[in-house]
Each structure stands twice: as structure tokens, then as C-alpha cells.
Scaffold this motif. Structure first.
Motif, mmCIF file in Angstrom:
data_model
loop_
_atom_site.group_PDB
_atom_site.id
_atom_site.type_symbol
_atom_site.label_atom_id
_atom_site.label_comp_id
_atom_site.label_asym_id
_atom_site.label_seq_id
_atom_site.Cartn_x
_atom_site.Cartn_y
_atom_site.Cartn_z
ATOM 1 N N ILE A 13 0.855 -1.184 0.000
ATOM 2 C CA ILE A 13 0.000 0.000 0.000
ATOM 3 C C ILE A 13 0.893 1.236 0.000
ATOM 4 C CG2 ILE A 13 -0.186 0.085 2.539
ATOM 5 C CD1 ILE A 13 -3.115 1.003 2.148
ATOM 6 N N ALA A 14 0.468 2.257 -0.675
ATOM 7 C CA ALA A 14 1.226 3.509 -0.657
ATOM 8 C C ALA A 14 1.137 4.102 0.739
ATOM 9 C CB ALA A 14 0.664 4.480 -1.687
ATOM 10 N N ASP A 36 -0.478 8.822 10.388
ATOM 11 C CA ASP A 36 0.818 8.843 9.704
ATOM 12 C C ASP A 36 1.655 7.687 10.244
ATOM 13 O OD1 ASP A 36 2.835 9.659 8.005
ATOM 14 O OD2 ASP A 36 3.046 11.660 8.853
ATOM 15 N N ILE A 37 2.764 7.445 9.595
ATOM 16 C CA ILE A 37 3.683 6.394 10.024
ATOM 17 C C ILE A 37 5.043 7.037 10.204
ATOM 18 C CG2 ILE A 37 4.793 4.231 9.343
ATOM 19 C CD1 ILE A 37 2.442 3.623 7.598
ATOM 20 N N MET A 38 5.721 6.707 11.291
ATOM 21 C CA MET A 38 7.102 7.155 11.465
ATOM 22 C C MET A 38 7.999 6.033 10.990
ATOM 23 S SD MET A 38 6.727 10.177 12.772
ATOM 24 C CE MET A 38 8.404 10.603 13.267
ATOM 25 N N ILE A 39 8.818 6.319 9.992
ATOM 26 C CA ILE A 39 9.692 5.274 9.476
ATOM 27 C C ILE A 39 11.152 5.645 9.720
ATOM 28 C CG2 ILE A 39 8.032 4.647 7.671
ATOM 29 C CD1 ILE A 39 10.129 5.841 5.694
ATOM 30 N N GLY A 44 14.064 1.813 6.178
ATOM 31 C CA GLY A 44 12.734 1.758 5.585
ATOM 32 C C GLY A 44 11.724 1.011 6.425
ATOM 33 N N LEU B 12 14.394 8.962 12.292
ATOM 34 C CA LEU B 12 12.969 8.729 12.178
ATOM 35 C C LEU B 12 12.318 9.896 11.443
ATOM 36 C CD1 LEU B 12 11.702 6.247 13.452
ATOM 37 C CD2 LEU B 12 10.896 7.690 15.293
ATOM 38 N N ILE B 13 11.448 9.569 10.508
ATOM 39 C CA ILE B 13 10.786 10.634 9.755
ATOM 40 C C ILE B 13 9.352 10.193 9.481
ATOM 41 C CG2 ILE B 13 11.567 9.722 7.507
ATOM 42 C CD1 ILE B 13 11.873 12.645 6.583
ATOM 43 N N ALA B 14 8.445 11.137 9.486
ATOM 44 C CA ALA B 14 7.065 10.812 9.154
ATOM 45 C C ALA B 14 6.995 10.449 7.676
ATOM 46 C CB ALA B 14 6.161 11.997 9.443
ATOM 47 N N ALA B 15 6.288 9.367 7.374
ATOM 48 C CA ALA B 15 6.179 8.921 5.977
ATOM 49 C C ALA B 15 5.710 10.066 5.084
ATOM 50 C CB ALA B 15 5.228 7.733 5.885
ATOM 51 N N ASP B 16 4.799 10.870 5.606
ATOM 52 C CA ASP B 16 4.297 12.019 4.838
ATOM 53 C C ASP B 16 5.411 12.978 4.431
ATOM 54 O OD1 ASP B 16 1.758 11.125 5.046
ATOM 55 O OD2 ASP B 16 1.043 12.688 6.386
ATOM 56 N N VAL B 18 8.608 12.134 3.857
ATOM 57 C CA VAL B 18 9.624 11.566 2.963
ATOM 58 C C VAL B 18 9.432 12.122 1.557
ATOM 59 C CG1 VAL B 18 10.548 9.433 1.958
ATOM 60 C CG2 VAL B 18 9.829 9.468 4.324
ATOM 61 N N ASP B 19 8.201 12.451 1.243
ATOM 62 C CA ASP B 19 7.903 13.037 -0.065
ATOM 63 C C ASP B 19 8.800 14.247 -0.284
ATOM 64 O OD1 ASP B 19 5.916 11.238 0.300
ATOM 65 O OD2 ASP B 19 4.260 12.635 -0.006
ATOM 66 N N GLU B 35 8.375 10.451 -4.244
ATOM 67 C CA GLU B 35 6.987 10.897 -4.328
ATOM 68 C C GLU B 35 6.137 10.184 -3.277
ATOM 69 O OE1 GLU B 35 3.884 13.011 -6.309
ATOM 70 O OE2 GLU B 35 6.041 13.057 -6.658
ATOM 71 N N ASP B 36 6.439 8.914 -3.075
ATOM 72 C CA ASP B 36 5.683 8.108 -2.122
ATOM 73 C C ASP B 36 6.496 6.844 -1.831
ATOM 74 O OD1 ASP B 36 3.647 7.343 -0.419
ATOM 75 O OD2 ASP B 36 2.088 7.308 -1.946
ATOM 76 N N ILE B 37 6.056 6.100 -0.857
ATOM 77 C CA ILE B 37 6.700 4.846 -0.496
ATOM 78 C C ILE B 37 5.631 3.773 -0.522
ATOM 79 C CG2 ILE B 37 7.895 3.600 1.342
ATOM 80 C CD1 ILE B 37 8.900 6.217 2.413
ATOM 81 N N MET B 38 5.946 2.623 -1.114
ATOM 82 C CA MET B 38 5.032 1.491 -1.042
ATOM 83 C C MET B 38 5.488 0.618 0.112
ATOM 84 S SD MET B 38 2.961 2.068 -3.565
ATOM 85 C CE MET B 38 2.038 0.521 -3.662
ATOM 86 N N ILE B 39 4.599 0.421 1.071
ATOM 87 C CA ILE B 39 4.982 -0.390 2.221
ATOM 88 C C ILE B 39 4.134 -1.648 2.301
ATOM 89 C CG2 ILE B 39 5.675 1.669 3.532
ATOM 90 C CD1 ILE B 39 3.225 1.029 5.360
ATOM 91 N N ALA B 46 9.219 -0.810 4.095
ATOM 92 C CA ALA B 46 9.176 -0.127 2.804
ATOM 93 C C ALA B 46 9.699 -1.089 1.744
ATOM 94 C CB ALA B 46 10.031 1.126 2.848
#
Lengths: 122, 122
Positions: A13-14, A36-39, A44, B12-16, B18-19, B35-39, B46
């Protein structure tokens, strides 16, 4: 590549689309939604899901960071299950979703300690 | 918890957020931005970074899925490095960023095969 990350059934899923996935407790009550997700930028790996609940149109929303390992994805419910009752949730670490929040290692340790999970932080 | 996911320095970074992270080749040329991450919804790993490049104000943008294992995060550059020259990138799997794209296992295998990475898909 471990077994946990190989699959045939399309669990991909994106990250952008994870927002809004429901979170339930084991009794099936909805606790909130993933905001949101912290990655970890390097590996990753998702380390925390940020669950929001309450509020109206974004006002008064509380954010609950949940260590990723506390979540199990339920394919039938199309949401995450966390073993946590509403009482425990009241005492859990939370921050105001409307403020700019600065994540620190100390805050991370507080969260990991509350949920008794192996800490991401040294 | 593996060493790769433990840290003290705040990766650590919010997935939002990473864009917009830049992607460079080993020569230091900018190839595009994430642009986005597929997880994987279950494991929280990721699997692909979706790199966009080209276009103007979102028009004509091409999306390049890159297997996560091809990316190395460079702390100094604050971006990802991928061992890929511009010629290879021209031949790499891509899709039009303006269309609704349906990710399939077959498409994933094509990507993994192009980059000669261990496939996420069985």
C-alpha cells in the motif's frame, strides 16, 4: 528477504494511503485511525503508527504513537488490531495533533516503555 | 530489533515527510525526488520508493518505482543514492504519474527483475 515481507496477495500500500486505516482493540471497538507512520529513513522500517482519535474536522485531535510491533493487520477488518483497552489508552502517551511536535529519543523511549516493547532507541 | 533499525541520532521521519527527498546517482547527479513509499501493510517494511522526475507542476511527471534495497540514505546529502546512471534510468520501468495506477504482482516482478533485486513477490 524474510518470509514476513514476501507475499502474493497484494498487501502493498502507498504510505500516503495508510492514512485513515482503522485501529481496533481485540474486542473489535474502534480506537482511532492511522494518521501517519514514522519510518526509519535508512532501513525503511515502520517504527511507529501515529493513531489519531477524537476531535472534529481536525480540531482537538489527539495523536497516539503506537510502536509498530503492537499492531497486527487484520485482513478481514481491513484494519489494525492492538491489544489495548480504552482505559489503558487514556493513560498512554499522547500529544496534541494541532501543534508542531518535535519527536525526540526521550519521547520515543517513553512510548516504548509504556507499551513494554523493545526500544528503537539506544 | 536488528542493528539496522536501532539508532540514537534521529533517523525517524514521518512517511508524509519523505515526499520530496532527493534521489541522486553515485556521481552526485540528481535523478528525481521521492513521491511516495510502497509499504507492506503487515510487516511495515518499505518495499519500493516511488521516484518522480520531469514534468512541470505535476504535468508530464514520470513515476519510477525503485526497490528499497537499491537505495542508500546519505546523511550529508540528506537524500538517497542509487547506483543507476541516466541511460539505465531511461530503460527502467515507469508509469505516468497522472493516471490512476494499479499495482500488480506482475508489475512488481518486472521492477524487481530490472533491478536484479530479490523479489518481494513470490
Amino acid at each position: 528477504m524474510t518470509e514476513a515481507t514476501s507475499n502474493t496477495s497484494g498487501n502493498l500500500i502507498a504510505a500516503d494511503k495508510v492514512d485513515g486505516t482503522n485501529v481496533y482493540n481485540v474486542a473489535g471497538e474502534k480506537l482511532g485511525t492511522v494518521e501517519d507512520i514514522m519510518i526509519d529513513k535508512v532501513s525503511g522500517r515502520a517504527i511507529y503508527a501515529i493513531m489519531s482519535f477524537g476531535g472534529f474536522l481536525g480540531m482537538g485531535t489527539k495523536h497516539h504513537p503506537l510502536p509498530w510491533s503492537t499492531l497486527k493487520y487484520d485482513v478481514l477488518k481491513e484494519g489494525y488490531i492492538v491489544n489495548l483497552d480504552k482505559k489503558q489508552l487514556q493513560d498512554a502517551p499522547t500529544y496534541d495533533g494541532n501543534l508542531e511536535f518535535k519527536w525526540t529519543p526521550d519521547y520515543g523511549r517513553t512510548v516504548d516503555s509504556f507499551y513494554k516493547t523493545t526500544s528503537y532507541w539506544n
